[in-house]
Motif scaffolding. Structure first.
Motif, PDB file in Angstrom:
ATOM      1  N   SER A  25       0.844  -1.188   0.000  1.00  0.00           N
ATOM      2  CA  SER A  25       0.000   0.000   0.000  1.00  0.00           C
ATOM      3  C   SER A  25       0.876   1.233   0.000  1.00  0.00           C
ATOM      4  O   SER A  25       2.088   1.164   0.128  1.00  0.00           O
ATOM      5  CB  SER A  25      -0.922   0.020   1.230  1.00  0.00           C
ATOM      6  OG  SER A  25      -0.165   0.174   2.400  1.00  0.00           O
ATOM      7  N   GLN A  28       1.900   5.312   5.015  1.00  0.00           N
ATOM      8  CA  GLN A  28       0.841   5.659   5.940  1.00  0.00           C
ATOM      9  C   GLN A  28       0.977   7.110   6.410  1.00  0.00           C
ATOM     10  O   GLN A  28       2.065   7.617   6.644  1.00  0.00           O
ATOM     11  CB  GLN A  28       0.897   4.728   7.157  1.00  0.00           C
ATOM     12  CG  GLN A  28       0.782   3.246   6.792  1.00  0.00           C
ATOM     13  CD  GLN A  28      -0.587   2.917   6.236  1.00  0.00           C
ATOM     14  OE1 GLN A  28      -1.568   2.943   6.954  1.00  0.00           O
ATOM     15  NE2 GLN A  28      -0.644   2.610   4.966  1.00  0.00           N
ATOM     16  N   LYS A  35      -6.490   9.269   5.381  1.00  0.00           N
ATOM     17  CA  LYS A  35      -5.829   8.926   4.133  1.00  0.00           C
ATOM     18  C   LYS A  35      -6.615   7.816   3.443  1.00  0.00           C
ATOM     19  O   LYS A  35      -6.665   6.686   3.926  1.00  0.00           O
ATOM     20  CB  LYS A  35      -4.387   8.467   4.367  1.00  0.00           C
ATOM     21  CG  LYS A  35      -3.641   8.183   3.080  1.00  0.00           C
ATOM     22  CD  LYS A  35      -2.186   7.891   3.346  1.00  0.00           C
ATOM     23  CE  LYS A  35      -1.430   7.620   2.048  1.00  0.00           C
ATOM     24  NZ  LYS A  35      -1.509   8.729   1.092  1.00  0.00           N
ATOM     25  N   GLN A  36      -7.240   8.159   2.323  1.00  0.00           N
ATOM     26  CA  GLN A  36      -8.047   7.185   1.599  1.00  0.00           C
ATOM     27  C   GLN A  36      -7.153   6.243   0.809  1.00  0.00           C
ATOM     28  O   GLN A  36      -6.290   6.663   0.051  1.00  0.00           O
ATOM     29  CB  GLN A  36      -9.015   7.902   0.661  1.00  0.00           C
ATOM     30  CG  GLN A  36     -10.052   6.978   0.035  1.00  0.00           C
ATOM     31  CD  GLN A  36     -11.064   7.739  -0.798  1.00  0.00           C
ATOM     32  OE1 GLN A  36     -10.889   7.907  -1.996  1.00  0.00           O
ATOM     33  NE2 GLN A  36     -12.121   8.208  -0.153  1.00  0.00           N
ATOM     34  N   MET A  37      -7.400   4.941   0.980  1.00  0.00           N
ATOM     35  CA  MET A  37      -6.615   3.909   0.306  1.00  0.00           C
ATOM     36  C   MET A  37      -7.331   3.339  -0.924  1.00  0.00           C
ATOM     37  O   MET A  37      -6.691   2.765  -1.796  1.00  0.00           O
ATOM     38  CB  MET A  37      -6.323   2.760   1.283  1.00  0.00           C
ATOM     39  CG  MET A  37      -5.751   3.211   2.625  1.00  0.00           C
ATOM     40  SD  MET A  37      -4.140   3.996   2.461  1.00  0.00           S
ATOM     41  CE  MET A  37      -3.112   2.570   2.129  1.00  0.00           C
ATOM     42  N   ASN A 115      -4.710  -2.040  -3.334  1.00  0.00           N
ATOM     43  CA  ASN A 115      -4.162  -2.712  -2.155  1.00  0.00           C
ATOM     44  C   ASN A 115      -4.107  -4.212  -2.411  1.00  0.00           C
ATOM     45  O   ASN A 115      -5.129  -4.832  -2.721  1.00  0.00           O
ATOM     46  CB  ASN A 115      -5.041  -2.418  -0.937  1.00  0.00           C
ATOM     47  CG  ASN A 115      -5.215  -0.930  -0.707  1.00  0.00           C
ATOM     48  OD1 ASN A 115      -4.293  -0.258  -0.278  1.00  0.00           O
ATOM     49  ND2 ASN A 115      -6.397  -0.414  -1.029  1.00  0.00           N
ATOM     50  N   PHE A 154      -8.041  -2.099   7.403  1.00  0.00           N
ATOM     51  CA  PHE A 154      -8.349  -0.710   7.076  1.00  0.00           C
ATOM     52  C   PHE A 154      -9.427  -0.199   8.022  1.00  0.00           C
ATOM     53  O   PHE A 154     -10.005  -0.943   8.806  1.00  0.00           O
ATOM     54  CB  PHE A 154      -8.883  -0.595   5.641  1.00  0.00           C
ATOM     55  CG  PHE A 154      -7.995  -1.188   4.597  1.00  0.00           C
ATOM     56  CD1 PHE A 154      -7.045  -0.406   3.945  1.00  0.00           C
ATOM     57  CD2 PHE A 154      -8.104  -2.527   4.242  1.00  0.00           C
ATOM     58  CE1 PHE A 154      -6.222  -0.947   2.979  1.00  0.00           C
ATOM     59  CE2 PHE A 154      -7.286  -3.074   3.275  1.00  0.00           C
ATOM     60  CZ  PHE A 154      -6.332  -2.285   2.645  1.00  0.00           C
ATOM     61  N   SER A 169      -6.655   4.430   5.676  1.00  0.00           N
ATOM     62  CA  SER A 169      -5.590   4.007   6.580  1.00  0.00           C
ATOM     63  C   SER A 169      -6.071   4.136   8.020  1.00  0.00           C
ATOM     64  O   SER A 169      -6.837   5.043   8.359  1.00  0.00           O
ATOM     65  CB  SER A 169      -4.353   4.884   6.361  1.00  0.00           C
ATOM     66  OG  SER A 169      -3.439   4.726   7.428  1.00  0.00           O
ATOM     67  N   GLN A 170      -5.593   3.242   8.883  1.00  0.00           N
ATOM     68  CA  GLN A 170      -5.936   3.310  10.301  1.00  0.00           C
ATOM     69  C   GLN A 170      -5.016   4.256  11.066  1.00  0.00           C
ATOM     70  O   GLN A 170      -5.190   4.446  12.276  1.00  0.00           O
ATOM     71  CB  GLN A 170      -5.878   1.909  10.910  1.00  0.00           C
ATOM     72  CG  GLN A 170      -6.930   0.976  10.335  1.00  0.00           C
ATOM     73  CD  GLN A 170      -6.844  -0.431  10.888  1.00  0.00           C
ATOM     74  OE1 GLN A 170      -5.869  -0.809  11.535  1.00  0.00           O
ATOM     75  NE2 GLN A 170      -7.870  -1.231  10.634  1.00  0.00           N
ATOM     76  N   ASP A 171      -4.066   4.867  10.378  1.00  0.00           N
ATOM     77  CA  ASP A 171      -3.120   5.783  11.014  1.00  0.00           C
ATOM     78  C   ASP A 171      -3.704   7.192  10.995  1.00  0.00           C
ATOM     79  O   ASP A 171      -3.448   7.971  10.074  1.00  0.00           O
ATOM     80  CB  ASP A 171      -1.774   5.724  10.279  1.00  0.00           C
ATOM     81  CG  ASP A 171      -0.689   6.509  11.002  1.00  0.00           C
ATOM     82  OD1 ASP A 171      -0.940   6.967  12.127  1.00  0.00           O
ATOM     83  OD2 ASP A 171       0.400   6.678  10.439  1.00  0.00           O
ATOM     84  N   HIS A 172      -4.513   7.501  12.007  1.00  0.00           N
ATOM     85  CA  HIS A 172      -5.121   8.825  12.134  1.00  0.00           C
ATOM     86  C   HIS A 172      -5.486   9.036  13.587  1.00  0.00           C
ATOM     87  O   HIS A 172      -5.440   8.097  14.408  1.00  0.00           O
ATOM     88  CB  HIS A 172      -6.370   8.956  11.247  1.00  0.00           C
ATOM     89  CG  HIS A 172      -7.426   7.939  11.541  1.00  0.00           C
ATOM     90  ND1 HIS A 172      -8.252   7.997  12.652  1.00  0.00           N
ATOM     91  CD2 HIS A 172      -7.782   6.798  10.892  1.00  0.00           C
ATOM     92  CE1 HIS A 172      -9.073   6.972  12.654  1.00  0.00           C
ATOM     93  NE2 HIS A 172      -8.806   6.219  11.602  1.00  0.00           N
TER      94      HIS A 172
END
Length: 340
Positions: A25, A28, A35-37, A115, A154, A169-172
């Motif tokens: 992917s 991050q 962040k849209q994947m 992805n 996700f 993304s789960q990084d937020h």
């Protein structure tokens, strides 16, 4: 709804999750910005469920989105066309119609948007006497089920009004996800019910139907909201002879389905008025009991047992909502569909 026993595993460890090294992917994000994947068009199936495009070994397919699935699956017909090598699966798994008939197959590449999961394992669904009538992949336009073994990597937004499934993304920053409305929203915590099962995260919520607090599965793989006959009798004191309970036209004598309109369904700060709920035979439990003696079922320490919620929230209700599933936070954020 899919049920399984503690300790049920696939023969290959790789089927349980996508290894970080095998997941490709974009970099991050490290701030609060979502962040849209991927952004995927959802196709509405005739029974109200939804499907999205996936790519398997370079070929295009459509998989039904199944937030309560045990793991992602491909139909036996699609598996055969792709020439996949199938292997047995250890353990027992059940759907609402009874025991499921599954094997496993490895695919070199499984893609959703851009992805990719490499060397990804899929369950292969075969027809059998326990086929799940609520989650059939007999529709020629659908080749399988997309389940939390992939989805939970996700955050998942389900925008039914716009017919879009978006992956983030789960990084937020926690809680900073509801971007589509300036109005209020509901926030529901959930937990995973997999317990001793080495399979996929299974979302279970708490919500209230006519004031009764219920453990609830969030299931986009169910066309209708439902509970089993034993739950209907035990919690609500109703059966097929009760006032307001009618039989669903076309349901078979072997698997009779009844329906009843309730008053309110409360989901956090949101209320759904007059939800229609189906009452199903307890096919999974009945099939399980036929497979196991009373001693093996009822031993409180060493006995085997089914895991499953009292209530299943299906697409006749979910399609009226806009959902954001934050798997890492163990929370679901929701508004009415079309909220601005």
């Amino acid at each position: 709804m899919a049920l399984c026993l503690p300790g049920v595993v696939m023969r290959y460890p790789a089927i349980l999750a996508i290894a970080a090294a095998g997941f490709v992917s974009a970099a991050q994000a490290e701030d609060c910005t979502l962040k849209q994947m991927a952004s995927l068009d959802m196709t509405m199936l005739p029974d109200g469920r939804v499907a999205v495009p996936v790519t398997i070994n370079g070929t295009s397919h459509r998989f039904m989105v199944d937030t309560a699935g045990i793991f992602s699956q491909i139909s036996a017909d699609a598996s055969q066309k792709l020439g996949l090598k199938e292997q047995p699966i250890e353990g027992e798994m059940y759907g609402v119609g009874g025991r499921l008939h599954l094997t496993a197959a490895n695919v070199k590449s499984f893609m959703v948007g851009n992805n990719e999961a490499r060397d990804f394992h899929l369950g292969v669904r075969h027809a059998g006497p326990g086929s799940d009538s609520k989650k059939s992949d007999s529709d020629d336009s659908v080749d399988g089920l997309l389940a939390p073994d992939f989805l939970s990597l996700f955050d998942i937004e389900l925008d039914f009004a716009a017919k879009k499934m978006n992956l983030f993304s789960q990084d937020h920053c926690a809680g900073k996800v509801v971007y589509w409305t300036r109005s209020g929203y509901a926030e529901l915590p959930f937990h995973y019910t997999n317990g001793a099962i080495a399979v996929t995260p299974h979302i279970e919520l708490r919500m209230a139907l006519d004031g009764h607090d219920l453990a609830t599965d969030l299931d986009t793989g169910a066309s209708y909201t439902f509970f089993g006959r034993k739950t209907a009798v035990r919690i609500f004191g109703i059966d097929e002879t009760s006032p307001g309970v009618t039989r669903v036209p076309g349901s078979s004598d072997k698997f009779p389905i009844y329906t009843k309109q309730f008053g309110t369904l409360a989901l956090g700060g949101l209320t759904v008025n007059n939800p229609q709920v189906e009452i199903l035979p307890d096919g999974a439990d009945d099939s399980f009991r036929m497979q196991h003696s009373e001693k093996s079922r009822d031993d409180p320490i060493y006995g085997t047992y089914l895991l499953g919620a009292d209530f299943t929230l299906g697409m006749n209700v979910l399609s009226k909502l806009h959902l954001y599933i934050a798997y890492k936070e163990h929370k679901i954020y929701l508004t009415a569909a079309g909220a601005k």
